[in-house]
Write a protein that holds these residues in place. Structure first.
Motif, PDB file in Angstrom:
ATOM      1  N   GLU A 136       0.807  -1.288   0.094  1.00 47.69           N
ATOM      2  CA  GLU A 136       0.150  -0.034   0.004  1.00 47.69           C
ATOM      3  C   GLU A 136       1.024   1.195   0.023  1.00 47.69           C
ATOM      4  OE1 GLU A 136      -3.052   0.379   2.983  1.00 47.69           O
ATOM      5  OE2 GLU A 136      -4.258  -1.305   1.824  1.00 47.69           O
ATOM      6  N   TRP A 173      -6.297  -5.980  -4.446  1.00 43.26           N
ATOM      7  CA  TRP A 173      -5.254  -5.011  -4.863  1.00 43.26           C
ATOM      8  C   TRP A 173      -5.943  -4.248  -5.650  1.00 43.26           C
ATOM      9  CZ3 TRP A 173      -1.578  -3.522  -1.557  1.00 43.26           C
ATOM     10  CH2 TRP A 173      -0.981  -4.308  -0.850  1.00 43.26           C
ATOM     11  N   THR A 174      -5.953  -3.009  -5.647  1.00 44.54           N
ATOM     12  CA  THR A 174      -6.557  -1.861  -6.525  1.00 44.54           C
ATOM     13  C   THR A 174      -5.309  -1.067  -6.771  1.00 44.54           C
ATOM     14  OG1 THR A 174      -8.936  -2.186  -5.511  1.00 44.54           O
ATOM     15  CG2 THR A 174      -8.209  -0.171  -6.839  1.00 44.54           C
ATOM     16  N   LEU A 208     -15.280  -0.097  -2.505  1.00 43.80           N
ATOM     17  CA  LEU A 208     -14.601   0.863  -3.621  1.00 43.80           C
ATOM     18  C   LEU A 208     -15.833   1.747  -4.140  1.00 43.80           C
ATOM     19  CD1 LEU A 208     -11.863   2.198  -4.529  1.00 43.80           C
ATOM     20  CD2 LEU A 208     -12.038   0.824  -6.380  1.00 43.80           C
ATOM     21  N   THR A 213      -9.215   3.612 -12.212  1.00 45.61           N
ATOM     22  CA  THR A 213      -9.063   2.575 -11.356  1.00 45.61           C
ATOM     23  C   THR A 213      -9.158   1.253 -11.988  1.00 45.61           C
ATOM     24  OG1 THR A 213     -10.079   3.956  -9.758  1.00 45.61           O
ATOM     25  CG2 THR A 213     -10.069   1.377  -9.218  1.00 45.61           C
ATOM     26  N   THR A 264      -3.879   0.227  -3.044  1.00 47.30           N
ATOM     27  CA  THR A 264      -4.581  -0.038  -2.068  1.00 47.30           C
ATOM     28  C   THR A 264      -5.358  -1.523  -1.792  1.00 47.30           C
ATOM     29  OG1 THR A 264      -6.692   0.861  -2.767  1.00 47.30           O
ATOM     30  CG2 THR A 264      -5.312   2.381  -1.427  1.00 47.30           C
ATOM     31  N   ARG A 265      -5.611  -1.952  -0.827  1.00 45.10           N
ATOM     32  CA  ARG A 265      -6.019  -3.422  -0.838  1.00 45.10           C
ATOM     33  C   ARG A 265      -7.315  -3.320   0.031  1.00 45.10           C
ATOM     34  NH1 ARG A 265      -4.429  -8.704  -1.687  1.00 45.10           N
ATOM     35  NH2 ARG A 265      -5.323 -10.085  -0.101  1.00 45.10           N
ATOM     36  N   HIS A 266      -8.377  -3.669  -0.417  1.00 46.88           N
ATOM     37  CA  HIS A 266      -9.798  -3.781   0.211  1.00 46.88           C
ATOM     38  C   HIS A 266     -10.844  -4.711  -0.586  1.00 46.88           C
ATOM     39  CE1 HIS A 266     -10.398  -1.001  -2.731  1.00 46.88           C
ATOM     40  NE2 HIS A 266      -9.542  -0.013  -2.151  1.00 46.88           N
ATOM     41  N   GLU A 303       1.666   5.491  -2.002  1.00 45.51           N
ATOM     42  CA  GLU A 303       1.122   6.306  -3.011  1.00 45.51           C
ATOM     43  C   GLU A 303       2.575   6.988  -3.631  1.00 45.51           C
ATOM     44  OE1 GLU A 303      -1.076  10.988  -3.258  1.00 45.51           O
ATOM     45  OE2 GLU A 303      -2.019   9.277  -2.259  1.00 45.51           O
ATOM     46  N   TRP A 326     -10.450   9.809  -7.951  1.00 45.30           N
ATOM     47  CA  TRP A 326      -8.927   9.350  -8.336  1.00 45.30           C
ATOM     48  C   TRP A 326      -9.051   8.793  -9.480  1.00 45.30           C
ATOM     49  CZ3 TRP A 326      -3.938   8.433  -7.037  1.00 45.30           C
ATOM     50  CH2 TRP A 326      -3.653   8.738  -5.841  1.00 45.30           C
ATOM     51  N   ARG A 375      -1.514   5.085  -6.795  1.00 47.08           N
ATOM     52  CA  ARG A 375      -1.959   4.524  -5.577  1.00 47.08           C
ATOM     53  C   ARG A 375      -2.210   2.977  -5.547  1.00 47.08           C
ATOM     54  NH1 ARG A 375      -6.541   7.749  -1.891  1.00 47.08           N
ATOM     55  NH2 ARG A 375      -7.745   6.792  -3.240  1.00 47.08           N
TER      56      ARG A 375
END
Length: 491
Positions: free
Chosen positions: A355, A462-463, A376, A385, A369-371, A357, A382, A367
């Motif tokens: 994670e 992961w995004t 999202l 994506t 991120t993991r979610h 930026e 942003w 960036r």
């Protein structure tokens, strides 16, 4: 032009009082080369100094181009002392102008001279600078500009009142309506001495050739040529003012300034329906908005007008002074040559999935991120994506190879064709990023080989998100551009 055989004190006083009506003149810098024109100007003002409650400062610019330049400076210094006036002499050097900004000896010397006079005027807190241009200078100026391809506004000649280029300092020409002959006769009758600039006899310079060869021939054909051109410049000035009022309305309606690129742009769809003379005038107004002393000619204006009407969606032309005009489909842009042109990423960036930026060397912000995908929010700020496949543990970011092919629902397509279909501006394509991980590929705003199923919505993934630099955002404004600020579709 006045038909007076000499410059009378009464006529000169009336001209000066009309100039002082706009704004009171308390302290004036008088530019004096030592020649007959500037000597008459200085002595006339000095004779009226007390009655006008006027403070005078004598300014002389030493170019160092002639062997007699020191003699001229001494003459001006002694004349100022004789008249009990303060004098300022400034030395300038043509070599101080960088090679890329040089425009010839005459133009460079003129630029340095006015900049030096401006510094003197500011030092002494003067309200204006007075120079000794006369009616014959006006004729030479109009002919010179005509031969140089001046735009219509250039044919209005010099004005009795204007400003020093790139400043707010008033520039006054009280002798503009008097002939050279009347000025010389005034000096002779009063016994005023002056110095001769021998370079005025050199046919090396175009202005001197006009003065010594063309003007005598014109006067042989028409003795009143100065008066005729004086009337012509006055009419051009009136019509120029009227056209400018119309052009300003068009400018405010159709032309927009982009601070990121320091450039102006307009939509050509409606623009090309406007009357051509008004198109030219508004384009000239656009060019003069840039803080530069470039002499924008009729050719520059016409080239831009034709570019706005061009059917080539990616056409462009180079302009003087490092400026560029370019098309992005229905938009015409004009401004300094963008720094990002012909720039590419120097290396392939390898990224491990952690994670964070960061910004790359071309200004793109990324960036990771993991979610859970369902958490999202779509349409966030942003930009673009993509959700990475679960088997990916690292990825690389590099410039697109436009010859690569990508899979689509109906086969495959070259990235170049993908960019063309999406109307991605041509000047952005070479440095458009591609994200790779094995056979997986993501091109922000254009293509993703990921596919997310509804059953994966609750799986932590992961995004990767990215925002392009502001100049890229500005250039994606063309109506035809199909790259939208949204989360990419999963292909």
């Amino acid at each position: 032009m006045r038909k007076s055989s000499v410059v009378s004190v009464h006529e000169f006083l009336q001209i000066w009082l009309s100039m002082a009506k706009q704004k009171k003149l308390q302290r004036v810098l008088v530019a004096c080369s030592g020649g007959v024109d500037s000597v008459v100007l200085l002595r006339m003002l000095a004779s009226l100094q007390s009655s006008l409650s006027l403070q005078l400062v004598v300014g002389h610019v030493h170019h160092g181009l002639r062997e007699t330049a020191n003699r001229d400076a001494r003459f001006v210094q002694e004349l100022a002392e004789q008249l009990h006036l303060p004098a300022e002499i400034e030395y300038v050097h043509l070599q101080d102008i960088s090679i890329q900004h040089r425009r010839g000896t005459e133009a460079d010397a003129r630029h340095l001279r006015y900049q030096a006079l401006l510094r003197m005027a500011e030092k002494y807190q003067c309200d204006a600078i007075a120079v000794a241009h006369h009616a014959d200078d006006q004729v030479e100026t109009v002919l010179w500009r005509l031969l140089r391809g001046a735009y219509l506004s250039g044919l209005q000649g010099m004005q009795a009142e204007s400003v020093v280029p790139q400043s707010h300092m008033r520039l006054l020409r009280p002798l503009l309506s008097f002939s050279k002959q009347a000025i010389e006769k005034t000096a002779q009758q009063n016994g005023w001495s002056w110095v001769e600039d021998e370079s005025n006899q050199s046919l090396r310079f175009l202005r001197n050739r006009l003065r010594q060869r063309v003007l005598p021939e014109l006067r042989a054909i028409e003795p009143n040529v100065s008066e005729i051109i004086g009337r012509f410049t006055a009419m051009v000035r009136e019509e120029n003012d009227w056209l400018n009022d119309w052009a300003k309305q068009l400018f405010n309606t159709y032309i927009t300034y982009d601070e990121t690129l320091s450039a102006y742009h307009l939509s050509t769809n409606q623009w090309i329906e406007l009357p051509i003379p008004l198109q030219r005038r508004a384009i000239h107004l656009l060019l003069t908005c840039f803080p530069t002393e470039i002499n924008w000619t009729a050719r520059h204006v016409e080239d831009l007008r034709k570019l706005a009407s061009s059917k080539d969606p990616s056409a462009g032309i180079d302009l003087p002074g490092g400026f560029l005009a370019w098309r992005i489909y229905s938009q015409l842009w004009v401004g300094p040559r963008p720094r990002f042109l012909n720039t590419k990423r120097q290396t392939v960036r390898e990224v491990l999935l952690n994670e964070g930026e960061w910004a790359d060397e071309l200004g793109w912000i990324w960036r990771l991120t993991r979610h859970h995908i369902s958490n999202l929010v779509s349409g966030n700020d942003w930009g673009w994506t993509v959700h990475l496949p679960p088997e990916i543990h690292s990825l690389s970011i590099e410039d697109c190879n436009r010859s690569w092919r990508v899979k689509t629902r109906v086969g495959s397509k070259k990235i170049q064709d993908l960019m063309t279909d999406s109307k991605l501006p041509k000047m952005l394509r070479a440095a458009w990023p591609v994200v790779k991980a094995g056979d997986w590929l993501w091109i922000p705003g254009l293509y993703s080989s990921s596919r997310i199923h509804s059953k994966d919505a609750e799986i932590a993934r992961w995004t990767l998100q990215t925002i392009p630099p502001k100049h890229v955002q500005s250039l994606l404004q063309a109506e035809e551009c199909r790259i939208l600020w949204r989360r990419d579709k999963e292909e």
